[in-house]
Design a protein around this motif. Structure first.
Motif, PDB file in Angstrom:
ATOM      1  N   HIS A 198       8.445  -4.026   1.240  1.00 45.70           N
ATOM      2  CA  HIS A 198       7.109  -4.096   1.837  1.00 45.70           C
ATOM      3  C   HIS A 198       6.451  -2.716   1.928  1.00 45.70           C
ATOM      4  CE1 HIS A 198       7.937  -8.272   2.828  1.00 45.70           C
ATOM      5  NE2 HIS A 198       9.072  -7.901   3.391  1.00 45.70           N
ATOM      6  N   ALA A 199       6.631  -1.921   0.876  1.00 43.08           N
ATOM      7  CA  ALA A 199       5.954  -0.621   0.835  1.00 43.08           C
ATOM      8  C   ALA A 199       4.462  -0.836   0.614  1.00 43.08           C
ATOM      9  CB  ALA A 199       6.531   0.240  -0.286  1.00 43.08           C
ATOM     10  N   SER A 200       3.664  -0.024   1.249  1.00 40.98           N
ATOM     11  CA  SER A 200       2.220  -0.136   1.111  1.00 40.98           C
ATOM     12  C   SER A 200       1.759   0.459  -0.223  1.00 40.98           C
ATOM     13  CB  SER A 200       1.530   0.590   2.263  1.00 40.98           C
ATOM     14  OG  SER A 200       1.823   1.981   2.224  1.00 40.98           O
ATOM     15  N   ARG A 201       0.494   0.208  -0.567  1.00 40.45           N
ATOM     16  CA  ARG A 201      -0.057   0.785  -1.795  1.00 40.45           C
ATOM     17  C   ARG A 201      -0.005   2.312  -1.760  1.00 40.45           C
ATOM     18  NH1 ARG A 201      -3.136  -2.351  -5.301  1.00 40.45           N
ATOM     19  NH2 ARG A 201      -3.541  -4.502  -4.622  1.00 40.45           N
ATOM     20  N   TRP A 202      -0.296   2.871  -0.589  1.00 39.25           N
ATOM     21  CA  TRP A 202      -0.272   4.317  -0.467  1.00 39.25           C
ATOM     22  C   TRP A 202       1.141   4.863  -0.667  1.00 39.25           C
ATOM     23  CZ3 TRP A 202      -2.217   8.796  -0.917  1.00 39.25           C
ATOM     24  CH2 TRP A 202      -1.664   9.906  -0.263  1.00 39.25           C
ATOM     25  N   GLU A 203       2.143   4.202  -0.104  1.00 36.37           N
ATOM     26  CA  GLU A 203       3.520   4.659  -0.273  1.00 36.37           C
ATOM     27  C   GLU A 203       3.971   4.543  -1.722  1.00 36.37           C
ATOM     28  OE1 GLU A 203       5.296   3.589   4.181  1.00 36.37           O
ATOM     29  OE2 GLU A 203       5.410   2.114   2.550  1.00 36.37           O
ATOM     30  N   ILE A 204       3.589   3.475  -2.399  1.00 38.61           N
ATOM     31  CA  ILE A 204       3.940   3.334  -3.816  1.00 38.61           C
ATOM     32  C   ILE A 204       3.256   4.414  -4.637  1.00 38.61           C
ATOM     33  CG2 ILE A 204       3.697   1.834  -5.831  1.00 38.61           C
ATOM     34  CD1 ILE A 204       4.016  -0.559  -3.988  1.00 38.61           C
ATOM     35  N   PHE A 205       2.001   4.693  -4.330  1.00 35.84           N
ATOM     36  CA  PHE A 205       1.291   5.744  -5.059  1.00 35.84           C
ATOM     37  C   PHE A 205       1.895   7.115  -4.773  1.00 35.84           C
ATOM     38  CE2 PHE A 205      -1.997   9.056  -4.884  1.00 35.84           C
ATOM     39  CZ  PHE A 205      -2.389   9.071  -6.219  1.00 35.84           C
ATOM     40  N   ARG A 206       2.186   7.391  -3.503  1.00 37.92           N
ATOM     41  CA  ARG A 206       2.684   8.716  -3.127  1.00 37.92           C
ATOM     42  C   ARG A 206       4.087   8.982  -3.648  1.00 37.92           C
ATOM     43  NH1 ARG A 206       3.879   9.056   3.006  1.00 37.92           N
ATOM     44  NH2 ARG A 206       5.597   7.763   2.208  1.00 37.92           N
ATOM     45  N   ASP A 207       4.969   7.994  -3.593  1.00 39.97           N
ATOM     46  CA  ASP A 207       6.379   8.213  -3.924  1.00 39.97           C
ATOM     47  C   ASP A 207       6.752   7.818  -5.341  1.00 39.97           C
ATOM     48  OD1 ASP A 207       6.728   9.060  -1.301  1.00 39.97           O
ATOM     49  OD2 ASP A 207       7.226   7.035  -0.593  1.00 39.97           O
ATOM     50  N   LEU A 208       5.915   7.025  -6.028  1.00 43.57           N
ATOM     51  CA  LEU A 208       6.303   6.535  -7.347  1.00 43.57           C
ATOM     52  C   LEU A 208       5.253   6.847  -8.412  1.00 43.57           C
ATOM     53  CD1 LEU A 208       8.357   4.956  -9.030  1.00 43.57           C
ATOM     54  CD2 LEU A 208       7.136   2.861  -8.425  1.00 43.57           C
ATOM     55  N   ARG A 209       4.047   6.366  -8.214  1.00 52.38           N
ATOM     56  CA  ARG A 209       3.043   6.503  -9.276  1.00 52.38           C
ATOM     57  C   ARG A 209       2.605   7.950  -9.488  1.00 52.38           C
ATOM     58  NH1 ARG A 209       1.257   1.668 -11.150  1.00 52.38           N
ATOM     59  NH2 ARG A 209       1.446  -0.174  -9.788  1.00 52.38           N
ATOM     60  N   PHE A 210       2.282   8.649  -8.410  1.00 53.85           N
ATOM     61  CA  PHE A 210       1.774  10.013  -8.547  1.00 53.85           C
ATOM     62  C   PHE A 210       2.805  10.973  -9.142  1.00 53.85           C
ATOM     63  CE2 PHE A 210       0.896  14.262  -6.816  1.00 53.85           C
ATOM     64  CZ  PHE A 210      -0.360  14.469  -7.377  1.00 53.85           C
ATOM     65  N   PRO A 211       4.050  11.017  -8.642  1.00 57.70           N
ATOM     66  CA  PRO A 211       5.017  11.932  -9.278  1.00 57.70           C
ATOM     67  C   PRO A 211       5.301  11.568 -10.727  1.00 57.70           C
ATOM     68  CG  PRO A 211       5.788  11.249  -7.114  1.00 57.70           C
ATOM     69  CD  PRO A 211       4.627  10.371  -7.445  1.00 57.70           C
ATOM     70  N   GLY A 212       5.375  10.263 -11.023  1.00 58.57           N
ATOM     71  CA  GLY A 212       5.662   9.853 -12.387  1.00 58.57           C
ATOM     72  C   GLY A 212       4.542  10.106 -13.362  1.00 58.57           C
ATOM     73  N   SER A 213       3.318  10.246 -12.844  1.00 63.51           N
ATOM     74  CA  SER A 213       2.176  10.458 -13.735  1.00 63.51           C
ATOM     75  C   SER A 213       1.974  11.914 -14.107  1.00 63.51           C
ATOM     76  CB  SER A 213       0.895   9.937 -13.075  1.00 63.51           C
ATOM     77  OG  SER A 213       0.550  10.723 -11.950  1.00 63.51           O
TER      78      SER A 213
END
Length: 298
Positions: A198-213
């Motif tokens: 139940h991670a929020s959109r912000w948590e997914i962006f901060r911890d997964l999408r942004f570093p991976g991009s």
């Protein structure tokens, strides 16, 4: 006889103690070099030569060919010594115009990069946004920038704003495409686990999408920043108004058939591009220290 045996036992014990002390002083069985930092392996020295020698030879050959062609065609291209003499004759003129071009690159490219990345974030989160606005961006990108610049002058006046906008438009699309690809190139299993927790959109962006991009973002910057210099020069070519910048200097000098000033301005544009790309490479090595290779821009 007994005394000889006793002395032999004593020597053996002494040698064993010295051996143990030596082993503890030099762990892992490696002997420390007497002069650390002074000896450089031959393979490393050759590797440095392999990096610098080929481009150095290439530039020397290009300079020789250029000089020969300039001597044979003095009314087409200037000699290298004429270009250098022009730079030394009036360095203040070149410095002021280069600062104007650099200002256009910094402000315009920063705006285009930020807007491109932010729109890529919105598209990555809401796919309907990509289907809605991506065709519009494609139409803008395929429109010749030379045709857009005069219309921008009519809309925003004869100041620096049209040049900022032209530079931003040039870097916008490469940044958008590469950022969008990086934000969507995530490990699906990790994404599923975070959604299960139940991670929020912000948590997914901060911890997964942004570093991976980040590898994709820097790949886009490697394309966008050199294009920013091209965009600034083109804006100075076609946008009427303030006659300042290396692009304007090229236009004025070419109209006067002043070949040394024309080519000296072009050389400074090249130097500016090389400096920006080199600075970007240093920043990338600092930020992406965990990355094992270059990501190809799309």
């Amino acid at each position: 006889m007994t005394e000889v045996r006793a002395r032999g036992a004593q020597l053996t014990a002494t040698e064993a103690t010295a051996t143990v002390g030596t082993a503890s002083a030099a762990p892992s069985g490696r002997r420390k070099p007497r002069h650390p930092g002074r000896h450089v392996p031959a393979s490393r020295r050759w590797y440095k030569w392999r990096i610098w020698l080929p481009p150095a030879i290439t530039f020397v050959l290009v300079a020789i060919v250029w000089q020969l062609l300039a001597l044979a065609n003095p009314y087409v291209i200037p000699t290298i010594d004429a270009i250098v003499a022009s730079l030394l004759r009036d360095p203040q003129m070149y410095w002021v115009n280069m600062l104007v071009t650099l200002q256009e690159v910094v402000i315009g490219a920063t705006a285009g990069i930020l807007v491109g990345f932010l729109i890529a974030v919105v598209m990555a989160e809401f796919e309907i946004m990509e289907r809605a606005v991506m065709p519009l961006f494609v139409v803008i990108m395929v429109t010749p920038i030379v045709a857009i610049a005069p219309a921008l002058v009519v809309a925003f006046g004869f100041g620096m704003m049209p040049k900022y906008i032209v530079t931003a438009l040039v870097v916008f699309f490469p940044m958008l495409v590469n950022s969008l690809a990086g934000l969507r190139d995530v490990d699906q299993r990790t994404l599923d686990v975070m959604r299960t927790l139940h991670a929020s959109r912000w948590e997914i962006f901060r911890d997964l999408r942004f570093p991976g991009s980040m590898p994709f973002v820097f790949a886009g910057l490697r394309v966008a920043l050199p294009l920013a210099i091209v965009g600034a020069a083109v804006a100075e070519f076609v946008a009427a108004g303030q006659q300042a910048g290396l692009g304007s200097l090229v236009t004025i000098a070419a109209a006067q058939a002043n070949l040394p000033v024309t080519w000296a301005s072009i050389v400074l544009l090249c130097v500016l591009g090389v400096l920006i790309v080199s600075l970007l490479a240093l920043v990338r090595n600092r930020v992406l220290w965990w990355s094992d290779g270059e990501t190809v821009a799309r």
